[in-house]
Design a protein around this motif. Structure first.
Motif, PDB file in Angstrom:
ATOM      1  N   LEU A 274       0.279  -1.209   0.056  1.00  0.00           N
ATOM      2  CA  LEU A 274       0.076  -0.202   0.387  1.00  0.00           C
ATOM      3  C   LEU A 274       0.881   1.192   0.238  1.00  0.00           C
ATOM      4  O   LEU A 274       1.731   1.625   1.000  1.00  0.00           O
ATOM      5  N   ARG A 275       0.453   1.999  -1.161  1.00  0.00           N
ATOM      6  CA  ARG A 275       0.999   3.352  -1.180  1.00  0.00           C
ATOM      7  C   ARG A 275      -0.230   4.762  -0.702  1.00  0.00           C
ATOM      8  O   ARG A 275      -0.645   3.984  -1.274  1.00  0.00           O
ATOM      9  N   VAL A 276       0.702   5.604  -0.224  1.00  0.00           N
ATOM     10  CA  VAL A 276      -0.378   7.053  -0.351  1.00  0.00           C
ATOM     11  C   VAL A 276       0.552   8.127  -0.055  1.00  0.00           C
ATOM     12  O   VAL A 276       1.668   7.982   0.396  1.00  0.00           O
ATOM     13  N   VAL A 277       0.035   8.927  -1.371  1.00  0.00           N
ATOM     14  CA  VAL A 277       0.569  10.163  -1.345  1.00  0.00           C
ATOM     15  C   VAL A 277      -0.654  11.123  -1.661  1.00  0.00           C
ATOM     16  O   VAL A 277      -1.755  11.217  -1.754  1.00  0.00           O
ATOM     17  N   ASP A 278       0.160  12.178  -0.088  1.00  0.00           N
ATOM     18  CA  ASP A 278      -0.822  13.229  -0.116  1.00  0.00           C
ATOM     19  C   ASP A 278      -1.073  14.635  -0.851  1.00  0.00           C
ATOM     20  O   ASP A 278      -0.522  14.615  -1.827  1.00  0.00           O
ATOM     21  N   GLU A 279      -2.045  15.194  -1.305  1.00  0.00           N
ATOM     22  CA  GLU A 279      -2.397  16.035  -1.260  1.00  0.00           C
ATOM     23  C   GLU A 279      -0.909  16.975  -1.878  1.00  0.00           C
ATOM     24  O   GLU A 279      -1.725  18.088  -3.229  1.00  0.00           O
ATOM     25  N   VAL A 282       3.247  14.600  -2.183  1.00  0.00           N
ATOM     26  CA  VAL A 282       5.032  13.606  -0.892  1.00  0.00           C
ATOM     27  C   VAL A 282       4.104  12.295  -0.578  1.00  0.00           C
ATOM     28  O   VAL A 282       2.634  11.714   0.448  1.00  0.00           O
ATOM     29  N   GLU A 283       4.405  11.206  -0.216  1.00  0.00           N
ATOM     30  CA  GLU A 283       4.791  10.084  -0.548  1.00  0.00           C
ATOM     31  C   GLU A 283       4.736   9.471   1.065  1.00  0.00           C
ATOM     32  O   GLU A 283       5.570   9.774   1.786  1.00  0.00           O
ATOM     33  N   ARG A 284       3.572   9.301   2.284  1.00  0.00           N
ATOM     34  CA  ARG A 284       3.396   9.265   3.407  1.00  0.00           C
ATOM     35  C   ARG A 284       2.726   7.593   3.560  1.00  0.00           C
ATOM     36  O   ARG A 284       3.733   7.650   4.983  1.00  0.00           O
ATOM     37  N   VAL A 285       2.962   7.054   2.789  1.00  0.00           N
ATOM     38  CA  VAL A 285       2.948   5.468   3.144  1.00  0.00           C
ATOM     39  C   VAL A 285       3.251   4.834   2.226  1.00  0.00           C
ATOM     40  O   VAL A 285       3.197   5.198   0.912  1.00  0.00           O
ATOM     41  N   LYS A 286       4.295   4.023   2.444  1.00  0.00           N
ATOM     42  CA  LYS A 286       5.790   3.600   0.977  1.00  0.00           C
ATOM     43  C   LYS A 286       5.843   1.734   1.275  1.00  0.00           C
ATOM     44  O   LYS A 286       6.297   1.669   1.720  1.00  0.00           O
ATOM     45  N   GLY A 287       3.884   1.342   0.528  1.00  0.00           N
ATOM     46  CA  GLY A 287       4.908   0.275   0.327  1.00  0.00           C
ATOM     47  C   GLY A 287       4.749  -1.000   1.722  1.00  0.00           C
ATOM     48  O   GLY A 287       5.275  -2.064   1.646  1.00  0.00           O
ATOM     49  N   ILE A 288       3.658  -0.541   2.335  1.00  0.00           N
ATOM     50  CA  ILE A 288       3.694  -1.402   4.070  1.00  0.00           C
ATOM     51  C   ILE A 288       2.414  -2.758   3.776  1.00  0.00           C
ATOM     52  O   ILE A 288       1.650  -2.790   2.358  1.00  0.00           O
ATOM     53  N   ASN A 289       2.596  -4.205   4.045  1.00  0.00           N
ATOM     54  CA  ASN A 289       1.697  -5.680   4.323  1.00  0.00           C
ATOM     55  C   ASN A 289       1.676  -5.653   5.536  1.00  0.00           C
ATOM     56  O   ASN A 289       2.096  -4.804   6.400  1.00  0.00           O
ATOM     57  N   LEU A 290       0.363  -5.272   6.088  1.00  0.00           N
ATOM     58  CA  LEU A 290       0.116  -6.108   7.590  1.00  0.00           C
ATOM     59  C   LEU A 290      -1.440  -6.631   6.892  1.00  0.00           C
ATOM     60  O   LEU A 290      -2.339  -6.666   5.737  1.00  0.00           O
ATOM     61  N   LEU A 311      -3.202   5.416   6.274  1.00  0.00           N
ATOM     62  CA  LEU A 311      -3.141   4.747   6.492  1.00  0.00           C
ATOM     63  C   LEU A 311      -4.866   4.602   6.935  1.00  0.00           C
ATOM     64  O   LEU A 311      -5.448   3.560   5.959  1.00  0.00           O
ATOM     65  N   LEU A 312      -5.078   4.955   8.198  1.00  0.00           N
ATOM     66  CA  LEU A 312      -6.607   4.897   8.164  1.00  0.00           C
ATOM     67  C   LEU A 312      -7.225   5.729   7.416  1.00  0.00           C
ATOM     68  O   LEU A 312      -8.834   5.085   6.446  1.00  0.00           O
ATOM     69  N   GLN A 313      -6.965   6.432   6.841  1.00  0.00           N
ATOM     70  CA  GLN A 313      -8.111   7.452   6.191  1.00  0.00           C
ATOM     71  C   GLN A 313      -8.100   6.403   4.420  1.00  0.00           C
ATOM     72  O   GLN A 313      -9.365   6.728   4.297  1.00  0.00           O
ATOM     73  N   VAL A 314      -7.252   6.260   4.278  1.00  0.00           N
ATOM     74  CA  VAL A 314      -7.349   4.413   2.793  1.00  0.00           C
ATOM     75  C   VAL A 314      -8.513   3.505   3.014  1.00  0.00           C
ATOM     76  O   VAL A 314      -8.957   3.080   1.893  1.00  0.00           O
ATOM     77  N   LEU A 315      -7.609   2.879   4.446  1.00  0.00           N
ATOM     78  CA  LEU A 315      -8.989   2.200   4.637  1.00  0.00           C
ATOM     79  C   LEU A 315     -10.283   2.727   4.949  1.00  0.00           C
ATOM     80  O   LEU A 315     -11.588   1.234   4.425  1.00  0.00           O
ATOM     81  N   GLY A 316     -10.399   3.753   5.917  1.00  0.00           N
ATOM     82  CA  GLY A 316     -11.469   4.293   5.250  1.00  0.00           C
ATOM     83  C   GLY A 316     -12.663   4.711   4.642  1.00  0.00           C
ATOM     84  O   GLY A 316     -13.740   5.066   4.361  1.00  0.00           O
ATOM     85  N   GLY A 317     -11.870   4.819   3.629  1.00  0.00           N
ATOM     86  CA  GLY A 317     -12.910   5.681   2.185  1.00  0.00           C
ATOM     87  C   GLY A 317     -12.443   6.881   2.155  1.00  0.00           C
ATOM     88  O   GLY A 317     -13.189   7.928   1.633  1.00  0.00           O
ATOM     89  N   MET A 318     -11.436   7.723   3.047  1.00  0.00           N
ATOM     90  CA  MET A 318     -11.801   9.338   3.019  1.00  0.00           C
ATOM     91  C   MET A 318     -10.349   9.621   1.934  1.00  0.00           C
ATOM     92  O   MET A 318     -10.017  10.678   1.932  1.00  0.00           O
ATOM     93  N   HIS A 319      -9.925   8.492   1.711  1.00  0.00           N
ATOM     94  CA  HIS A 319      -8.440   8.941   0.605  1.00  0.00           C
ATOM     95  C   HIS A 319      -8.259   7.779  -0.506  1.00  0.00           C
ATOM     96  O   HIS A 319      -8.020   7.110   0.012  1.00  0.00           O
ATOM     97  N   PRO A 320      -7.428   8.668  -1.320  1.00  0.00           N
ATOM     98  CA  PRO A 320      -7.402   7.206  -2.300  1.00  0.00           C
ATOM     99  C   PRO A 320      -5.595   6.615  -2.103  1.00  0.00           C
ATOM    100  O   PRO A 320      -4.911   7.287  -1.551  1.00  0.00           O
ATOM    101  N   GLY A 321      -5.725   5.643  -2.761  1.00  0.00           N
ATOM    102  CA  GLY A 321      -4.451   4.630  -2.529  1.00  0.00           C
ATOM    103  C   GLY A 321      -4.024   3.970  -3.930  1.00  0.00           C
ATOM    104  O   GLY A 321      -4.981   4.152  -4.828  1.00  0.00           O
ATOM    105  N   MET A 322      -2.687   3.102  -3.273  1.00  0.00           N
ATOM    106  CA  MET A 322      -2.394   2.688  -4.468  1.00  0.00           C
ATOM    107  C   MET A 322      -1.904   1.190  -3.825  1.00  0.00           C
ATOM    108  O   MET A 322      -0.672   1.423  -3.524  1.00  0.00           O
ATOM    109  N   GLY A 323      -2.126   0.258  -4.665  1.00  0.00           N
ATOM    110  CA  GLY A 323      -1.656  -1.204  -4.177  1.00  0.00           C
ATOM    111  C   GLY A 323      -3.143  -2.212  -4.408  1.00  0.00           C
ATOM    112  O   GLY A 323      -3.986  -2.157  -4.462  1.00  0.00           O
ATOM    113  N   THR A 324      -3.088  -2.730  -2.544  1.00  0.00           N
ATOM    114  CA  THR A 324      -4.010  -4.182  -2.707  1.00  0.00           C
ATOM    115  C   THR A 324      -5.213  -4.014  -0.793  1.00  0.00           C
ATOM    116  O   THR A 324      -3.807  -4.381  -0.127  1.00  0.00           O
TER     117      THR A 324
END
Length: 521
Positions: A274-279, A282-290, A311-324
């Motif tokens: 999972l990767r998350v880039v902010d507005e 800036v990459e805030r989450v960098k390829g994590i697995n859990l 991480l919470l925002q992507v899981l909760g549907g508040m922010h887009p992300g990349m990964g699975t």
């Protein structure tokens, strides 16, 4: 010698503050009832109590925000009328609020002099303030760049600015309302060092908090409030957390989480690369697995700002992300129309966000409207396809308020008029009572009193014991250790390592939180 002289002065001096018979009601709600309190000069005096106990109301009266219905205020032995905050400042009182009163696009220096300018020309005031600010920083260890813009500072530095504002206005008495609610453990420790320094210099500190660890660590004396009344005054070195908790709540309180070992089942949440880039790009989450399994709590530890929020925002549907991301084996949409919060709830995901006021509640809406927030399509709330059954929703809100002990239990009260802890109870009740497969919890007990902490922890553990998966994010290491069955540590957008609570300690987790590799830690 200095400490001895200070003790002698305290023994002979009039109380720095003395309140006699203070009462204050808001309609039918008696916020303060016949309260008397005396604070010795040059000490740190704690005031504790559950949310809604009347602590902040009492201090708001002392600072001139509210006028008492009855009672008297004495400052340094002199009866003093405090009709507004200007009168409080003139009496040598400064207050640092839980939610800072700073202009975010102003510099530190501009905020320091705001409202205390001298003359029509601003330049002389700024020049004088700069000189005094340097002196205050050196005297009290409150270093901060005077030319920094507030919005560019972390919350710990912003809090220093609030303290400097009070000191610049010649405050001898400082009131701090829940000062560590937005601080990391390291920032809280730095604040305590500053408060000790202020006390050594003769300042009187009133600390409003619900955290017993802080009370035991930093205060000299403590007063306990319960439901608007003062129920005890004790010397800190002559009491215990257990005694204070019982005084606060009116019953014995379990200061640890009582839970059986987890019995984890199959994977409910799977996160891959999972990767998350902010507005700002800036990459805030960098390829994590859990992975989080049914019937377990995975705690995410880390200093705020290291990717946990994203991480919470992507899981909760508040922010887009990349990964699975898969829930119960089915992939979630991370960028398209199915990536919003409504779609997440339809997949059995409930979310208690980190910031209840910005993300969990609409502050101008009534409690019953906030209970429907995100769940307004629930058939129980629908009269037909066009209209909601508001009576059913209010009845449901009343039931949730009773179960979760929300005070006051009034569905018509606006969210902004509840204390922070009761706001949190409304959010937790709304999400937990949905019986989700996966519960996302961010800072579940931030700004919550000891009795409510115990209750919220019990609800989270109960959900786990029903076979639900829980992802917990908290900056409170004690909370992480108490609740988690497994602990993952985040730093700079990476997972630094996973540990079992009984096979690690705060020192090792602290190293991981600082970016030290798992092997070195």
């Amino acid at each position: 010698m200095k400490a001895q002289n200070q003790t002698e002065r305290q023994a002979t001096a009039a109380p720095a503050i003395e309140l006699k018979g203070i009462s204050k009601a808001f309609g039918a709600v008696q916020a303060n009832k016949d309260i008397s309190i005396s604070v010795t000069p040059g000490t740190i005096h704690g005031i504790i109590g559950e949310n809604g106990a009347g602590k902040s109301t009492l201090m708001s009266i002392l600072y001139g925000f509210y006028k008492a219905d009855a009672g008297e205020i004495f400052i340094a032995g002199k009866k003093t009328e405090i009709p507004d905050s200007q009168a409080a400042i003139a009496a040598g009182i400064g207050m640092v609020f839980q939610h800072f009163k700073l202009v975010e696009n102003f510099t530190v220096l501009e905020n320091i002099i705001l409202g205390a300018e001298e003359g029509r020309l601003l330049a002389p005031s700024l020049s004088k303030a700069r000189r005094e600010l340097v002196a205050l920083e050196q005297e009290y260890g409150l270093q901060v760049d005077p030319d920094a813009v507030i919005q560019d500072l972390g919350v710990g530095k912003q809090q220093r600015v609030e303290i400097l504002k009070a000191l610049y206005r010649q405050a001898d008495i400082l009131i701090l309302d829940e000062p560590t609610g937005v601080l990391t453990p390291a920032e809280a420790d730095q604040l305590f060092r500053i408060l000790h320094r202020l006390r050594e210099e003769g300042k009187t500190i009133i600390l409003i908090t619900h955290k017993l660890r802080e009370i035991m660590e930093i205060t000299d004396t403590v007063s306990v409030m319960r439901r608007g009344e003062m129920v005890g005054h004790v010397k800190t070195d002559q009491t215990s957390p257990e005694e204070l908790a019982e005084l606060m709540v009116g019953r014995k309180v379990l200061l640890r989480v009582d839970k059986a070992p987890a019995r984890p089942g199959g994977a409910v949440l799977e996160v891959e690369n999972l990767r998350v880039v902010d507005e700002a790009g800036v990459e805030r989450v960098k390829g994590i697995n859990l992975t989080v399994r049914a019937g377990e709590i995975l705690g995410i530890a880390g200093v705020a700002g290291n990717g946990q929020s994203e991480l919470l925002q992507v899981l909760g549907g508040m922010h887009p992300g990349m990964g699975t991301i898969r829930v119960n084996g089915q992939a979630l949409d991370l960028t398209g129309r199915g990536s919003d919060g409504q779609s997440r709830r339809a997949r059995g995901i409930a979310h208690v966000p980190e910031d209840r006021q910005r993300e969990g509640l609409i502050m101008e809406y009534h409690a019953w409207e906030n209970v429907a927030f995100g769940y307004h399509h629930d058939p129980r709330y629908q009269r037909n396809r066009l209209l909601m059954d508001n009576a059913a929703l209010r009845a449901d809100t009343e039931a949730k308020m009773k179960t979760f002990d929300v005070r006051p239990p009034d569905p018509w009260l606006k969210a902004k008029n509840f204390s922070g802890g009761n706001q949190q109870k409304i959010v937790v009740a709304r999400e937990i009572e949905r019986n989700p497969d996966l519960l996302l919890v961010g800072q579940p007990t931030r700004g919550v009193d000891i009795g409510a902490i115990e209750f919220i922890h019990q609800q989270i553990v109960s959900l786990r014991d029903q076979g639900k998966a829980i992802l917990l994010v908290s900056v409170e290491l004690e909370e992480i250790f108490s609740l988690s069955d497994r602990i993952a540590v985040m730093f700079d957008g990476h997972i630094m390592g996973e540990r079992l609570p009984d096979q690690t300690d705060e020192k090792e987790l602290g190293l991981l939180m600082a970016g030290v590799s798992g092997e070195a830690a």
